[in-house]
Design an enzyme around this catalytic site. Sequence first.
Site, PDB file in Angstrom:
ATOM      1  N   ASP A 146      29.132  19.639  39.127  1.00 35.10           N
ATOM      2  CA  ASP A 146      29.771  19.705  37.855  1.00 35.10           C
ATOM      3  C   ASP A 146      28.999  20.305  36.634  1.00 35.10           C
ATOM      4  O   ASP A 146      29.386  20.878  35.908  1.00 35.10           O
ATOM      5  CB  ASP A 146      30.449  18.400  37.649  1.00 35.10           C
ATOM      6  CG  ASP A 146      31.980  18.184  38.094  1.00 35.10           C
ATOM      7  OD1 ASP A 146      32.511  19.395  38.517  1.00 35.10           O
ATOM      8  OD2 ASP A 146      32.434  17.237  38.201  1.00 35.10           O
ATOM      9  N   ASP A 157      38.252  15.788  40.707  1.00 35.44           N
ATOM     10  CA  ASP A 157      37.585  14.768  39.701  1.00 35.44           C
ATOM     11  C   ASP A 157      38.284  13.447  40.177  1.00 35.44           C
ATOM     12  O   ASP A 157      37.921  12.086  39.633  1.00 35.44           O
ATOM     13  CB  ASP A 157      38.105  14.912  38.209  1.00 35.44           C
ATOM     14  CG  ASP A 157      37.265  16.252  37.828  1.00 35.44           C
ATOM     15  OD1 ASP A 157      36.139  16.309  38.391  1.00 35.44           O
ATOM     16  OD2 ASP A 157      37.691  17.094  37.017  1.00 35.44           O
TER      17      ASP A 157
END
Length: 468
Positions: free
Chosen positions: A383, A436
């Site tokens: 990320d 996520d």
Amino acid sequence: MEINRGVLIVVLIVVSSAGLGLAGDIVHQDDVAPKRPGCANNFVLVKVPTWINGLEDNEYVGVGARFGPTLESKEKHANHTRLALADPPDCCSKPRNQLTGEVILVHRGNCSFTMKANVAEEAGASAILIINNQTELFKMVCESDADVDIKIPALMLPQDAGSRLEKYISNNTMVSVALYSPKRPAVDIAEVFLWLMAVGTILCASYWSAWTAREVAIEQDKLLKDASEEILEVRGAGSSGFVDINTMSAIFFVVAASCFLVMLYKLMSFWFVEVLVVLFCIGGVEGLQTCLVTLLSCFRCFQRFAESFIKVPLFGAVSHLTLAVCPFCITFAVVWAVYRRISFAWIGQDILGIALIITVLQIVRVPNLKVGTVLLGCAFLYDIFWVFVSKWWFHESVMIVVARGDKSGEDGIPMLLKIPRIYDPWGGYSVIGFGDIILPGLLVAFSLRTLSSLKCYGVWICSNDMIG
């Protein structure tokens, strides 16, 4: 059928890794365009509501210039001002028509943006709207030797909006506009609901996974007490229907997700998003079917259908309840795919997405803390790299571009949970990617499964298998 489903869900985890929770930014920070005193504004989006002969009409969106004063942030403080055409249209020389505070509409080209603004200000205009020669917006900057002591706002409109306004004025229609740039709230209530949706999905899937593990543990305990060794060997040789991640597959996941993300970034187009929609619908059908069959099986009237099976070519033994639910799931996904651009299609997308995430968390499992640590550690680096570090190589955030669906003509990729922003004057959606939710969900599900198993056996000591 279990093998096909496991492969499908693992593939969709890679696809879902291209999601990020973002709303579109209305302030564009640009360190490339030159700045100097009088020419240091951020490029902000500006709302331009219009009135035709006193009646409210369309609202357009433009972009403010690097120079000139900033605009009001609230519509009630913005003045309704009559719009006038420049003569000559490019406003590179003094207009022939006398202006008394009107907003002047000019064409792009033949001279610099700052020169147009200076000429319009000297002629008595209160603001200048420049029509771009393309449908996109263009950032208006200052030349190195330009006079930037400009006291009127300047903004650019896309070609189609400017042409429409120009046509109205040419037909002797009175057009008035207001210019304002509302600020986006730091937190919208939609983000709270999105957080609750994501957390609720993880908890639901994790408790379901723990309940399944507990049932399996109880059944195995009974077999240990009652069954013969032959039965235990036969049951132990059967497929569990689960996919356990190991350390190497956790690292491979991040590498594969990165490759897929770059492919999305390079090949992002209308047809590629259509392929993603098809993949999402396949996964959504599988997920919705699994959730509905499990839920309906809890009712006594459906248990008989859930426990009776029929052999289907290519899929093997399938319960009658699954066959009954499958047409509804397929129809639901197809209807969403066809009407996904309407305003409330996000509801169908969220239902399919939540069902898919829950099913993934049932099938894909983290076997111990070691694998969980490696997976989430790699995902964290993934990320950070693709959201922030990728700007140095690609001059834009690859993750954000993919999540928004830039260059595709679509409102983002389908592998997102989304909710409309309620109190945001710019509208849009608050979104969060499947990755996520799935990645932390795998660890939460593992924790609850382990706790449930330890309770089931009356053991409160961490085993070597749990630690890895």
